[in-house]
Design a protein around this motif. Structure first.
Motif, PDB file in Angstrom:
ATOM      1  N   PHE A  80       0.856  -1.187   0.000  1.00  0.00           N
ATOM      2  CA  PHE A  80       0.000   0.000   0.000  1.00  0.00           C
ATOM      3  C   PHE A  80       0.888   1.232   0.000  1.00  0.00           C
ATOM      4  CE2 PHE A  80      -2.146   3.232   2.808  1.00  0.00           C
ATOM      5  CZ  PHE A  80      -2.943   3.750   1.811  1.00  0.00           C
ATOM      6  N   ASP A  81       0.755   2.046  -1.055  1.00  0.00           N
ATOM      7  CA  ASP A  81       1.494   3.298  -1.176  1.00  0.00           C
ATOM      8  C   ASP A  81       0.540   4.425  -0.797  1.00  0.00           C
ATOM      9  OD1 ASP A  81       3.028   5.478  -1.799  1.00  0.00           O
ATOM     10  OD2 ASP A  81       3.435   4.877  -3.853  1.00  0.00           O
ATOM     11  N   ALA A  82       0.857   5.152   0.265  1.00  0.00           N
ATOM     12  CA  ALA A  82      -0.029   6.186   0.784  1.00  0.00           C
ATOM     13  C   ALA A  82      -0.092   7.418  -0.116  1.00  0.00           C
ATOM     14  CB  ALA A  82       0.403   6.583   2.188  1.00  0.00           C
ATOM     15  N   GLY A  83       0.863   7.559  -1.028  1.00  0.00           N
ATOM     16  CA  GLY A  83       0.833   8.676  -1.969  1.00  0.00           C
ATOM     17  C   GLY A  83       0.749  10.020  -1.280  1.00  0.00           C
ATOM     18  N   VAL A  84      -0.311  10.779  -1.589  1.00  0.00           N
ATOM     19  CA  VAL A  84      -0.463  12.134  -1.054  1.00  0.00           C
ATOM     20  C   VAL A  84      -1.414  12.198   0.141  1.00  0.00           C
ATOM     21  CG1 VAL A  84       0.075  13.224  -3.259  1.00  0.00           C
ATOM     22  CG2 VAL A  84      -2.295  12.638  -2.719  1.00  0.00           C
ATOM     23  N   LEU A  85      -1.745  11.057   0.731  1.00  0.00           N
ATOM     24  CA  LEU A  85      -2.646  11.055   1.881  1.00  0.00           C
ATOM     25  C   LEU A  85      -2.004  11.793   3.057  1.00  0.00           C
ATOM     26  CD1 LEU A  85      -3.980   7.379   1.859  1.00  0.00           C
ATOM     27  CD2 LEU A  85      -5.210   9.454   1.194  1.00  0.00           C
ATOM     28  N   PRO A  86      -2.805  12.528   3.810  1.00  0.00           N
ATOM     29  CA  PRO A  86      -2.260  13.222   4.981  1.00  0.00           C
ATOM     30  C   PRO A  86      -1.947  12.234   6.100  1.00  0.00           C
ATOM     31  CG  PRO A  86      -4.633  13.537   4.875  1.00  0.00           C
ATOM     32  CD  PRO A  86      -4.237  12.817   3.613  1.00  0.00           C
ATOM     33  N   PRO A  87      -1.040  12.596   6.998  1.00  0.00           N
ATOM     34  CA  PRO A  87      -0.745  11.714   8.128  1.00  0.00           C
ATOM     35  C   PRO A  87      -1.986  11.496   8.973  1.00  0.00           C
ATOM     36  CG  PRO A  87       0.645  13.702   8.166  1.00  0.00           C
ATOM     37  CD  PRO A  87      -0.299  13.837   7.030  1.00  0.00           C
ATOM     38  N   GLY A  88      -2.054  10.348   9.605  1.00  0.00           N
ATOM     39  CA  GLY A  88      -3.188  10.063  10.472  1.00  0.00           C
ATOM     40  C   GLY A  88      -3.442   8.582  10.618  1.00  0.00           C
ATOM     41  N   LEU A  89      -4.550   8.267  11.270  1.00  0.00           N
ATOM     42  CA  LEU A  89      -4.951   6.888  11.508  1.00  0.00           C
ATOM     43  C   LEU A  89      -5.858   6.413  10.372  1.00  0.00           C
ATOM     44  CD1 LEU A  89      -4.737   4.584  13.604  1.00  0.00           C
ATOM     45  CD2 LEU A  89      -6.846   5.458  14.610  1.00  0.00           C
ATOM     46  N   TYR A  90      -5.543   5.242   9.822  1.00  0.00           N
ATOM     47  CA  TYR A  90      -6.319   4.644   8.738  1.00  0.00           C
ATOM     48  C   TYR A  90      -6.695   3.225   9.147  1.00  0.00           C
ATOM     49  CZ  TYR A  90      -4.914   8.597   5.938  1.00  0.00           C
ATOM     50  OH  TYR A  90      -4.736   9.880   5.479  1.00  0.00           O
ATOM     51  N   ASN A  91      -7.765   2.718   8.572  1.00  0.00           N
ATOM     52  CA  ASN A  91      -8.176   1.339   8.814  1.00  0.00           C
ATOM     53  C   ASN A  91      -8.063   0.547   7.530  1.00  0.00           C
ATOM     54  OD1 ASN A  91      -8.907   1.314  11.587  1.00  0.00           O
ATOM     55  ND2 ASN A  91     -10.692   2.534  11.075  1.00  0.00           N
ATOM     56  N   CYS A  92      -7.452  -0.617   7.639  1.00  0.00           N
ATOM     57  CA  CYS A  92      -7.347  -1.553   6.532  1.00  0.00           C
ATOM     58  C   CYS A  92      -8.411  -2.610   6.777  1.00  0.00           C
ATOM     59  CB  CYS A  92      -5.955  -2.162   6.522  1.00  0.00           C
ATOM     60  SG  CYS A  92      -5.706  -3.352   5.209  1.00  0.00           S
TER      61      CYS A  92
END
Length: 109
Positions: A80-92
């Protein structure tokens, strides 16, 4: 002192636990900066189409990795490449016919 030792190795006696049911085993590294690898198992009983999606903290889909899943491969690593996503908590989230499995991931700046 000679003590006789007998050892038996049984092959094929059963499937490893990850082969029986789908599992989302997490990602590495976590936390991560740019990219991470999601480890999962679709299990031997996985039928139909499984989905693998990344959600932000508001529940919006920010990435759909479903096309990277291989239905006939048990243990998988999906990048998974986060690209331009802002920092933070994500759910997979892995969704299969057997259930939905979710793990948290922390994207650093």
């Amino acid at each position: 002192l000679d003590i006789p030792v007998t050892m038996s190795i049984v092959l094929g006696a059963g499937d490893p636990p990850h082969a029986r049911s789908p599992q989302l085993l997490g990602n590495y590294p976590n936390p991560f900066r740019q990219s991470t690898s999601v480890r999962l198992s679709l299990g031997s009983d996985a039928a139909g189409d499984a989905t693998l999606r990344i959600y932000d903290a508001l529940g919006r889909v920010v990435a759909d990795l479903s096309e990277k899943l291989e239905q006939r491969v048990d243990l998988q690593l999906i990048r998974f490449d986060a690209g331009v996503l802002p920092p933070g908590l994500y759910n997979c989230q892995l969704e299969t016919a057997q259930g939905t499995f979710t793990r948290s991931m922390l994207l650093l700046h």
